[in-house]
Design a protein around this motif. Structure first.
Motif, PDB file in Angstrom:
ATOM      1  N   SER A  59       0.845  -1.197   0.000  1.00 10.54           N
ATOM      2  CA  SER A  59       0.000   0.000   0.000  1.00 10.54           C
ATOM      3  C   SER A  59       0.880   1.247   0.000  1.00 10.54           C
ATOM      4  O   SER A  59       1.817   1.332   0.801  1.00 10.54           O
ATOM      5  CB  SER A  59      -0.898   0.017   1.237  1.00 10.54           C
ATOM      6  N   PRO A  60       0.587   2.221  -0.859  1.00 12.12           N
ATOM      7  CA  PRO A  60       1.376   3.460  -0.841  1.00 12.12           C
ATOM      8  C   PRO A  60       1.233   4.208   0.482  1.00 12.12           C
ATOM      9  O   PRO A  60       2.162   4.902   0.910  1.00 12.12           O
ATOM     10  CB  PRO A  60       0.806   4.270  -2.009  1.00 12.12           C
ATOM     11  N   TRP A  61       0.086   4.060   1.149  1.00 14.35           N
ATOM     12  CA  TRP A  61      -0.120   4.765   2.422  1.00 14.35           C
ATOM     13  C   TRP A  61       0.693   4.131   3.542  1.00 14.35           C
ATOM     14  O   TRP A  61       1.151   4.826   4.448  1.00 14.35           O
ATOM     15  CB  TRP A  61      -1.602   4.772   2.772  1.00 14.35           C
ATOM     16  N   LEU A  62       0.895   2.819   3.479  1.00 17.36           N
ATOM     17  CA  LEU A  62       1.795   2.177   4.432  1.00 17.36           C
ATOM     18  C   LEU A  62       3.219   2.684   4.205  1.00 17.36           C
ATOM     19  O   LEU A  62       3.955   2.953   5.172  1.00 17.36           O
ATOM     20  CB  LEU A  62       1.743   0.658   4.269  1.00 17.36           C
ATOM     21  N   ALA A  63       3.587   2.824   2.941  1.00 13.00           N
ATOM     22  CA  ALA A  63       4.912   3.354   2.614  1.00 13.00           C
ATOM     23  C   ALA A  63       5.077   4.777   3.154  1.00 13.00           C
ATOM     24  O   ALA A  63       6.123   5.115   3.722  1.00 13.00           O
ATOM     25  CB  ALA A  63       5.131   3.332   1.103  1.00 13.00           C
ATOM     26  N   VAL A  64       4.047   5.593   2.987  1.00 14.70           N
ATOM     27  CA  VAL A  64       4.104   6.972   3.491  1.00 14.70           C
ATOM     28  C   VAL A  64       4.237   6.986   5.014  1.00 14.70           C
ATOM     29  O   VAL A  64       5.016   7.753   5.578  1.00 14.70           O
ATOM     30  CB  VAL A  64       2.848   7.760   3.057  1.00 14.70           C
ATOM     31  N   GLY A  65       3.484   6.104   5.694  1.00 17.06           N
ATOM     32  CA  GLY A  65       3.569   6.051   7.157  1.00 17.06           C
ATOM     33  C   GLY A  65       4.964   5.708   7.640  1.00 17.06           C
ATOM     34  O   GLY A  65       5.486   6.336   8.579  1.00 17.06           O
ATOM     35  N   LEU A  66       5.597   4.731   7.005  1.00 13.61           N
ATOM     36  CA  LEU A  66       6.951   4.354   7.375  1.00 13.61           C
ATOM     37  C   LEU A  66       7.944   5.471   7.034  1.00 13.61           C
ATOM     38  O   LEU A  66       8.896   5.733   7.775  1.00 13.61           O
ATOM     39  CB  LEU A  66       7.356   3.064   6.667  1.00 13.61           C
ATOM     40  N   ALA A  67       7.703   6.155   5.911  1.00 12.36           N
ATOM     41  CA  ALA A  67       8.573   7.261   5.513  1.00 12.36           C
ATOM     42  C   ALA A  67       8.495   8.413   6.513  1.00 12.36           C
ATOM     43  O   ALA A  67       9.508   9.040   6.844  1.00 12.36           O
ATOM     44  CB  ALA A  67       8.192   7.751   4.116  1.00 12.36           C
ATOM     45  N   LEU A  69       7.798   8.150   9.713  1.00  9.95           N
ATOM     46  CA  LEU A  69       8.582   7.727  10.880  1.00  9.95           C
ATOM     47  C   LEU A  69      10.082   7.848  10.614  1.00  9.95           C
ATOM     48  O   LEU A  69      10.857   8.194  11.511  1.00  9.95           O
ATOM     49  CB  LEU A  69       8.234   6.280  11.242  1.00  9.95           C
ATOM     50  N   ASN A  70      10.464   7.600   9.374  1.00 11.57           N
ATOM     51  CA  ASN A  70      11.874   7.717   9.017  1.00 11.57           C
ATOM     52  C   ASN A  70      12.367   9.153   9.102  1.00 11.57           C
ATOM     53  O   ASN A  70      13.570   9.412   9.131  1.00 11.57           O
ATOM     54  CB  ASN A  70      12.114   7.172   7.606  1.00 11.57           C
ATOM     55  N   GLY A  71      11.425  10.093   9.137  1.00 11.69           N
ATOM     56  CA  GLY A  71      11.804  11.489   9.322  1.00 11.69           C
ATOM     57  C   GLY A  71      12.610  11.698  10.597  1.00 11.69           C
ATOM     58  O   GLY A  71      13.512  12.544  10.644  1.00 11.69           O
ATOM     59  N   PHE A  72      12.311  10.904  11.648  1.00 13.10           N
ATOM     60  CA  PHE A  72      13.080  11.014  12.892  1.00 13.10           C
ATOM     61  C   PHE A  72      14.521  10.570  12.697  1.00 13.10           C
ATOM     62  O   PHE A  72      15.447  11.167  13.252  1.00 13.10           O
ATOM     63  CB  PHE A  72      12.419  10.181  13.996  1.00 13.10           C
ATOM     64  N   TRP A  73      14.718   9.498  11.913  1.00 14.50           N
ATOM     65  CA  TRP A  73      16.088   9.055  11.637  1.00 14.50           C
ATOM     66  C   TRP A  73      16.828  10.088  10.803  1.00 14.50           C
ATOM     67  O   TRP A  73      18.041  10.297  10.984  1.00 14.50           O
ATOM     68  CB  TRP A  73      16.069   7.706  10.918  1.00 14.50           C
ATOM     69  N   LEU A  74      16.105  10.737   9.883  1.00 11.31           N
ATOM     70  CA  LEU A  74      16.722  11.790   9.076  1.00 11.31           C
ATOM     71  C   LEU A  74      17.149  12.958   9.957  1.00 11.31           C
ATOM     72  O   LEU A  74      18.225  13.540   9.755  1.00 11.31           O
ATOM     73  CB  LEU A  74      15.754  12.258   7.990  1.00 11.31           C
ATOM     74  N   VAL A  75      16.315  13.298  10.924  1.00  9.58           N
ATOM     75  CA  VAL A  75      16.668  14.366  11.869  1.00  9.58           C
ATOM     76  C   VAL A  75      17.924  13.997  12.647  1.00  9.58           C
ATOM     77  O   VAL A  75      18.816  14.829  12.861  1.00  9.58           O
ATOM     78  CB  VAL A  75      15.497  14.646  12.837  1.00  9.58           C
ATOM     79  N   ARG A  76      18.016  12.728  13.060  1.00  8.80           N
ATOM     80  CA  ARG A  76      19.202  12.311  13.810  1.00  8.80           C
ATOM     81  C   ARG A  76      20.457  12.388  12.936  1.00  8.80           C
ATOM     82  O   ARG A  76      21.525  12.788  13.412  1.00  8.80           O
ATOM     83  CB  ARG A  76      19.019  10.890  14.362  1.00  8.80           C
ATOM     84  N   LEU A  77      20.325  12.032  11.667  1.00  9.56           N
ATOM     85  CA  LEU A  77      21.443  12.201  10.750  1.00  9.56           C
ATOM     86  C   LEU A  77      21.832  13.670  10.630  1.00  9.56           C
ATOM     87  O   LEU A  77      23.013  14.026  10.627  1.00  9.56           O
ATOM     88  CB  LEU A  77      21.078  11.646   9.369  1.00  9.56           C
TER      89      LEU A  77
END
Length: 348
Positions: A59-67, A69-77
């Protein structure tokens, strides 16, 4: 400034400055710890990227949800890049700079440009006469009410949460950072940083498109960047835009006071504190920016006075979004409504 006010200012400056030699002993990074933090953060970021990409088949919406959440990892980077910019993550300047440049492609942030504008922010934070680079535009009550109706409208639009935490972060990271704005005539290094980052980023995006089509860009790449940008801007905002922050005209401005009093201790719960690389301990960071983020918690443990200074909880921070103007007489940030009352009282 009266003699009494001058004496008080000197006493306050001495009080804030006393922390500098005490904090100096925490400045040395551990290469092993830095490599571990970098590896864990990069692994988490890539794992979520891969999971979001794989989720496209479900599902593209599942992909968006995980993406998102990945925003937090991007912030840590980004915050590791931030420490590299302060030369605090590794002992070697060259290693800091090359790691910072590499991460800058993932965060869409040209490292040398950001490093320079961020150093300006540190050098002039809280100085009413040196606003404009590396900060959130903040007008005084007087400045706002002396603007034309159009000027006031534009400032209100800029400070609106939809712009400040929605449109603004996406524009900042996706468009504004593509040019060395603020440093256009400052030399070739900043153009090289911006254009070099753009070139590598373009190659990366082209590769993603060839491998995954437009869907991976629309449902994985874009949501990750927008979520990370929004989280990052929110963190930067609340670290300086709280009610009892610090602003002064240059004649009265003191760099150590601005660092200690104009930066919050954003007391986040775990795991948010870990995900945001202790950036909430911002008052200590501004007092001594050469301390690696993973050592900031040691300082709060060793110096309870700093642990209790400028505390802003997650719940309290939500009210910061309604503060827009600096009341010079009251020495606090106020809402537009409160600013109107202050202005009316001054005019009476």
């Amino acid at each position: 400034m009266t003699m009494m006010q001058n004496d008080l200012a000197k006493a306050q400056e001495a009080s804030a400055r006393k922390w500098v030699p005490l904090l100096a002993k925490y400045r040395d990074p551990s290469t092993a710890r830095s490599l571990f933090e970098l590896a864990v953060t990069l692994a988490g970021f890539l794992a979520f990227w891969g999971a979001a990409w794989a989720a496209l088949s479900v599902s593209p919406w599942l992909a968006v949800g995980l993406a998102v959440l990945n925003g937090f990892w991007l912030v840590r980077l980004f915050l590791i890049q931030h420490d590299c910019g302060h030369q605090s993550f590794f002992a070697s300047r060259e290693v800091n700079d090359w790691v910072g440049r590499a991460i800058g492609v993932l965060t869409l942030t040209p490292y040398t440009v950001w490093k320079r504008t961020h150093s300006i922010h540190h050098a002039h934070a809280g100085n009413l006469d040196r606003r404009g680079i590396g900060d959130v535009l903040t007008l005084t009550v007087e400045e706002y009410h002396k603007r034309s109706w159009l000027g006031r409208l534009l400032y209100r639009a800029y400070r609106h949460p939809l712009v400040m935490f929605g449109i603004g972060p996406a524009y900042l990271f996706m468009l504004e950072y593509r040019l060395p704005l603020g440093l256009m005539t400052a030399g070739w290094r900043y153009w090289l940083s911006a254009m070099g980052t753009n070139l590598v980023l373009a190659a990366l995006l082209a590769g993603l498109y060839l491998l995954g089509g437009w869907q991976v860009l629309a449902f994985v790449f874009a949501p990750t960047v927008v979520a990370g940008a929004t989280i990052g801007v929110w963190l930067f905002f609340v670290q300086h835009q709280f009610e009892e922050t610090y602003w002064d005209q240059e004649a009265a401005w003191q760099v150590h006071d601005a660092a200690l009093l104009g930066s919050s201790h954003y007391k986040l719960p775990q795991p948010l504190r870990w995900m945001t690389a202790n950036i909430g301990i911002h008052h200590v960071h501004h007092l001594y920016s050469r301390i690696p983020f993973y050592r900031l918690s040691e300082i709060l443990r060793d110096y309870p006075a700093l642990a209790e200074a400028q505390v802003l909880t997650l719940r309290e921070s939500l009210s910061c979004a309604r503060l827009h103007l600096w009341d010079e007489a009251g020495r606090r940030l106020v809402s537009f409504r409160e600013g109107r009352q202050v202005w009316a009282a001054q005019a009476a």
